[in-house]
Scaffold this active site. Structure first.
Site, PDB file in Angstrom:
ATOM      1  N   SER A 158      -8.596   7.281  13.942  1.00  0.00           N
ATOM      2  CA  SER A 158      -7.763   7.435  15.306  1.00  0.00           C
ATOM      3  C   SER A 158      -8.019   8.591  16.257  1.00  0.00           C
ATOM      4  O   SER A 158      -7.471   8.609  17.206  1.00  0.00           O
ATOM      5  CB  SER A 158      -6.385   6.297  14.908  1.00  0.00           C
ATOM      6  OG  SER A 158      -6.621   5.154  14.379  1.00  0.00           O
ATOM      7  N   ARG A 196       2.362   6.216  -2.902  1.00  0.00           N
ATOM      8  CA  ARG A 196       3.409   7.351  -2.772  1.00  0.00           C
ATOM      9  C   ARG A 196       2.942   7.568  -4.347  1.00  0.00           C
ATOM     10  O   ARG A 196       2.734   9.221  -5.225  1.00  0.00           O
ATOM     11  CB  ARG A 196       4.841   6.791  -2.771  1.00  0.00           C
ATOM     12  CG  ARG A 196       5.900   7.460  -3.361  1.00  0.00           C
ATOM     13  CD  ARG A 196       6.262   9.198  -2.807  1.00  0.00           C
ATOM     14  NE  ARG A 196       6.718  10.147  -3.148  1.00  0.00           N
ATOM     15  CZ  ARG A 196       6.483  11.030  -2.772  1.00  0.00           C
ATOM     16  NH1 ARG A 196       5.942  11.889  -2.760  1.00  0.00           N
ATOM     17  NH2 ARG A 196       8.184  12.075  -3.745  1.00  0.00           N
ATOM     18  N   ASP A 230       0.703  -0.916  -0.202  1.00  0.00           N
ATOM     19  CA  ASP A 230       0.455  -0.112  -0.260  1.00  0.00           C
ATOM     20  C   ASP A 230       0.978   1.387   0.270  1.00  0.00           C
ATOM     21  O   ASP A 230       0.820   2.695  -0.762  1.00  0.00           O
ATOM     22  CB  ASP A 230      -1.027   0.464   1.324  1.00  0.00           C
ATOM     23  CG  ASP A 230      -2.457  -1.114   1.364  1.00  0.00           C
ATOM     24  OD1 ASP A 230      -2.881  -1.115  -0.529  1.00  0.00           O
ATOM     25  OD2 ASP A 230      -2.807  -1.605   2.300  1.00  0.00           O
ATOM     26  N   GLY A 231       1.825   1.055   0.759  1.00  0.00           N
ATOM     27  CA  GLY A 231       3.096   2.474   1.031  1.00  0.00           C
ATOM     28  C   GLY A 231       3.448   2.918  -0.710  1.00  0.00           C
ATOM     29  O   GLY A 231       3.209   4.173  -0.834  1.00  0.00           O
ATOM     30  N   ARG A 255      -4.298  26.271  19.031  1.00  0.00           N
ATOM     31  CA  ARG A 255      -3.136  25.556  20.039  1.00  0.00           C
ATOM     32  C   ARG A 255      -3.382  23.794  19.838  1.00  0.00           C
ATOM     33  O   ARG A 255      -4.209  23.672  20.567  1.00  0.00           O
ATOM     34  CB  ARG A 255      -2.272  26.309  21.140  1.00  0.00           C
ATOM     35  CG  ARG A 255      -2.400  27.726  21.375  1.00  0.00           C
ATOM     36  CD  ARG A 255      -0.944  27.708  21.305  1.00  0.00           C
ATOM     37  NE  ARG A 255      -0.314  29.100  21.259  1.00  0.00           N
ATOM     38  CZ  ARG A 255      -0.474  30.563  20.440  1.00  0.00           C
ATOM     39  NH1 ARG A 255      -1.493  30.127  19.244  1.00  0.00           N
ATOM     40  NH2 ARG A 255       0.109  31.138  20.553  1.00  0.00           N
TER      41      ARG A 255
END
Length: 261
Positions: free
Chosen positions: A177, A66, A61-62, A159
């Site tokens: 998440s 990319r 998947d990476g 912040r």
């Protein structure tokens, strides 16, 4: 979408770093495609390398993500080279099922569109159109991110632990998440969420902490740090400090992914 009859004249194959393949794998793809084939290594990949009719990623998947961030108009197909190690959620076939490519090169396939995010940094559109998410914040996660955020006519100074702007594809990962709501990859909108916003007694009472950016809208972020700020798309990072401006919106070039039945 329906079945396509498009043929390919030029094919780019993107290889995962350190991946060792049997020589006959590439030769088989060359033979099946009957096209001009160029091999590109992940760590040397540029946008111009992917100006092909079809981009095939071989890795996980990476590698797919990319390449997907840099593609402009090409179709893409992912091959999971290591299904014992990689989930391959975005790839279409496993390496052991390479024969399925014959259907693709015969024009028998379907295409699905995945929305991407487009970023203009200081007025210049970046090469990467993010398939998953854009992160804006401090490069060191234990430092506070300080920035001004503008959206739908409202403006606040924050912040926090940074801002995530996600596509539907990325919405089930880091974004989810962090407390974001998952949505579908084809939906023409982006989601944003402020990570761990700081609520003060007087000055900081943020309201722009999550929402959806619809087609035609943008979110604008201006950092207030003098150093140590970053804008990141996958493993591409840009210094993002006081005086910079980022405008994030839905890309007008969704990713077109070949689906193999």
């Amino acid at each position: 979408m329906g079945v396509s009859s498009q043929m390919f004249g030029k094919v780019a194959i993107v290889m995962k770093n350190g991946l060792e393949l049997k020589p006959e794998v590439i030769e088989t793809i060359r033979e099946m495609s009957n096209a001009q084939v160029e091999i590109i290594h992940y760590n040397e990949m540029k946008k111009s390398d992917l100006d092909s009719d079809l981009v095939i990623t071989i890795g996980g998947d990476g590698t797919f993500v990319r390449a997907s961030n840099l593609i402009q108009n090409s179709l893409i197909l992912g091959i999971n080279a290591e299904p014992h190690k990689s989930e391959g959620a975005l790839t279409s076939i496993d390496l052991c099922a390479l024969e399925k490519l014959r259907e693709v090169f015969s024009g028998r396939y379907e295409v699905k569109k995945l929305q991407r995010a487009m970023v203009a940094l200081n007025g210049k559109v970046l090469d990467e159109h993010a398939l998953n998410e854009v992160y804006i914040g401090a490069i060191n996660q234990f430092h506070s991110s300080r920035y001004k955020i503008r959206f739908r006519g409202q403006e606040e100074e924050h912040r926090s632990s940074g801002v995530l702007v996600s596509t539907g594809t990325g919405s089930r990962a880091w974004f989810y998440s962090a407390g974001g709501k998952a949505f579908e990859p084809h939906e023409e909108r982006l989601g944003f969420i402020v990570r761990e916003p700081y609520f003060g007694k007087r000055l900081f009472k943020p309201k722009l902490i999550s929402g959806f950016i619809d087609k035609g809208e943008k979110i604008i972020i201006e950092p207030k740090r003098d150093f140590g700020g970053v804008l990141a798309i996958n493993d591409s990072t840009y210094d993002f400090n006081n005086g910079d401006v980022a405008e994030i919106q839905l890309s007008n070039k969704p990713l077109e992914v070949i689906v193999v039945k």
